[in-house]
Scaffold this motif. Structure first.
Motif, PDB file in Angstrom:
ATOM      1  N   ARG A 171       0.753  -1.306   0.004  1.00  0.00           N
ATOM      2  CA  ARG A 171      -0.039   0.037  -0.110  1.00  0.00           C
ATOM      3  C   ARG A 171       0.815   1.333  -0.019  1.00  0.00           C
ATOM      4  O   ARG A 171       0.509   2.329  -0.809  1.00  0.00           O
ATOM      5  CB  ARG A 171      -0.709   0.055   1.330  1.00  0.00           C
ATOM      6  CG  ARG A 171      -1.881  -1.212   1.248  1.00  0.00           C
ATOM      7  CD  ARG A 171      -2.846  -1.023   2.613  1.00  0.00           C
ATOM      8  NE  ARG A 171      -3.605   0.144   2.702  1.00  0.00           N
ATOM      9  CZ  ARG A 171      -4.653   0.301   2.208  1.00  0.00           C
ATOM     10  NH1 ARG A 171      -5.421  -0.631   1.714  1.00  0.00           N
ATOM     11  NH2 ARG A 171      -5.422   1.354   2.410  1.00  0.00           N
ATOM     12  N   TRP A 172       1.917   1.215   0.580  1.00  0.00           N
ATOM     13  CA  TRP A 172       3.058   2.274   0.631  1.00  0.00           C
ATOM     14  C   TRP A 172       3.461   2.708  -0.694  1.00  0.00           C
ATOM     15  O   TRP A 172       3.396   3.768  -1.053  1.00  0.00           O
ATOM     16  CB  TRP A 172       4.072   2.071   1.509  1.00  0.00           C
ATOM     17  CG  TRP A 172       3.898   1.727   2.963  1.00  0.00           C
ATOM     18  CD1 TRP A 172       2.726   1.984   3.593  1.00  0.00           C
ATOM     19  CD2 TRP A 172       4.736   1.085   4.083  1.00  0.00           C
ATOM     20  NE1 TRP A 172       2.485   1.361   4.774  1.00  0.00           N
ATOM     21  CE2 TRP A 172       4.086   1.024   5.213  1.00  0.00           C
ATOM     22  CE3 TRP A 172       6.282   0.815   3.878  1.00  0.00           C
ATOM     23  CZ2 TRP A 172       4.431   0.390   6.264  1.00  0.00           C
ATOM     24  CZ3 TRP A 172       6.794   0.431   5.116  1.00  0.00           C
ATOM     25  CH2 TRP A 172       5.949   0.308   6.361  1.00  0.00           C
ATOM     26  N   LYS A 173       3.948   1.505  -1.525  1.00  0.00           N
ATOM     27  CA  LYS A 173       4.133   1.727  -2.550  1.00  0.00           C
ATOM     28  C   LYS A 173       3.292   2.418  -3.545  1.00  0.00           C
ATOM     29  O   LYS A 173       3.571   3.272  -4.379  1.00  0.00           O
ATOM     30  CB  LYS A 173       4.898   0.427  -3.253  1.00  0.00           C
ATOM     31  CG  LYS A 173       5.996  -0.300  -2.615  1.00  0.00           C
ATOM     32  CD  LYS A 173       6.240  -1.534  -3.143  1.00  0.00           C
ATOM     33  CE  LYS A 173       7.470  -2.318  -2.221  1.00  0.00           C
ATOM     34  NZ  LYS A 173       7.866  -3.665  -2.715  1.00  0.00           N
ATOM     35  N   GLU A 174       2.018   1.906  -3.692  1.00  0.00           N
ATOM     36  CA  GLU A 174       0.863   2.369  -4.338  1.00  0.00           C
ATOM     37  C   GLU A 174       0.840   3.873  -4.048  1.00  0.00           C
ATOM     38  O   GLU A 174       0.504   4.591  -4.915  1.00  0.00           O
ATOM     39  CB  GLU A 174      -0.525   1.511  -4.107  1.00  0.00           C
ATOM     40  CG  GLU A 174      -0.326   0.221  -4.607  1.00  0.00           C
ATOM     41  CD  GLU A 174      -1.594  -0.670  -4.150  1.00  0.00           C
ATOM     42  OE1 GLU A 174      -2.253  -0.170  -3.483  1.00  0.00           O
ATOM     43  OE2 GLU A 174      -1.560  -1.978  -4.358  1.00  0.00           O
ATOM     44  N   MET A 175       0.587   4.236  -2.733  1.00  0.00           N
ATOM     45  CA  MET A 175       0.585   5.473  -2.312  1.00  0.00           C
ATOM     46  C   MET A 175       1.653   6.529  -2.945  1.00  0.00           C
ATOM     47  O   MET A 175       1.431   7.740  -3.259  1.00  0.00           O
ATOM     48  CB  MET A 175       0.530   5.525  -0.842  1.00  0.00           C
ATOM     49  CG  MET A 175      -0.717   4.897  -0.286  1.00  0.00           C
ATOM     50  SD  MET A 175      -0.493   5.024   1.495  1.00  0.00           S
ATOM     51  CE  MET A 175      -0.703   6.591   2.057  1.00  0.00           C
ATOM     52  N   GLU A 176       2.833   5.951  -2.998  1.00  0.00           N
ATOM     53  CA  GLU A 176       3.775   6.859  -3.547  1.00  0.00           C
ATOM     54  C   GLU A 176       3.829   7.082  -5.006  1.00  0.00           C
ATOM     55  O   GLU A 176       4.236   8.182  -5.564  1.00  0.00           O
ATOM     56  CB  GLU A 176       5.330   5.987  -3.117  1.00  0.00           C
ATOM     57  CG  GLU A 176       5.900   5.870  -1.751  1.00  0.00           C
ATOM     58  CD  GLU A 176       6.950   5.169  -1.444  1.00  0.00           C
ATOM     59  OE1 GLU A 176       7.203   4.399  -2.253  1.00  0.00           O
ATOM     60  OE2 GLU A 176       7.173   5.286  -0.122  1.00  0.00           O
TER      61      GLU A 176
END
Length: 231
Positions: A171-176
């Motif tokens: 999810r962090w990667k998608e948000m970035e």
């Protein structure tokens, strides 16, 4: 008494489990203070808490995950505050996004915060509770959920989740990526005119006819930049 029967009524939203009957009962019992209730989400319009709850679920924005702490746990959460202080913020019959009272047994429910990602969104809980509900945690997730033995603050929690490959890391990667796309959109004007000198361009018209541009000037009204999809 304070506990009374409530008909669920019509299902208004199958994602957060919002029911017309629950909304109507909430309005009546709260004197209009509570208009809507999402039964299985911590966000938007979560259910209220009286203060006698067995445990608390709390959102941790720094890792985009959910933590759980029970009233028997006397230590501090990764936020650096104990259950008692959190309980004071969640109780009192008010809706607090990201902070709701719950029963430990709720973790075993297939609808456990289903609108928010369910058990796979949980990133921290006391070791005693983790062992108690071990049967409700998927085998591939169990070692990826931190306890007070693994993380004592937000920094150590984030490090633990990254090292173990917890689902929230994706999810962090998608948000970035979303942030990067927004930055690109802000940098590139929505409509620009770019004069271009063109010579020797051929435009077929069909029927054997064509137009040849020599020393022509072309104005481009819009440039659209799209991120290449990952294979």
């Amino acid at each position: 008494g304070p506990i009374s029967r409530c008909e669920k009524g019509e299902l208004l939203d199958p994602v957060v489990y919002e029911y017309s009957g629950v909304n109507e009962a909430s309005k009546e019992k709260s004197g209009g203070a509570i208009q809507r209730v999402f039964l299985h989400s911590m966000f938007g319009y979560p259910h209220t808490s009286c203060g006698c709850f067995e445990a608390l679920a709390f959102y941790i924005p720094e890792v985009d995950g959910i933590g759980i702490v029970d009233r028997d746990y006397t230590g501090e959460t990764p936020f650096g505050i104990p259950f008692s202080r959190m309980a004071g913020q969640a109780g009192g019959g008010v809706q607090v996004e990201g902070l709701v009272g719950m029963a430990i047994e709720y973790i075993r429910s297939p609808k456990f915060f289903i609108a928010d990602g369910g058990i796979r969104r949980v990133v921290w809980m006391p070791s005693k509770i983790k062992e108690e509900v071990k049967d409700a945690i998927p085998e591939d997730l169990y070692d990826k959920i931190a306890t007070e033995k693994d993380a004592v603050d937000l920094e150590s929690l984030k490090k633990f989740l990254e090292e173990r490959g917890h689902p929230v890391v994706e999810r962090w990667k998608e948000m970035e990526e979303e942030v990067e796309e927004e930055e690109i959109a802000e940098e590139v004007p929505q409509a620009v005119q770019i004069p271009a000198q063109v010579s020797g361009m051929t435009i077929p018209l069909g029927g054997g006819m064509k137009i040849i541009l020599e020393n022509a000037k072309i104005h481009i009204d819009k440039v659209i930049i799209r991120r290449k999809e990952k294979q």
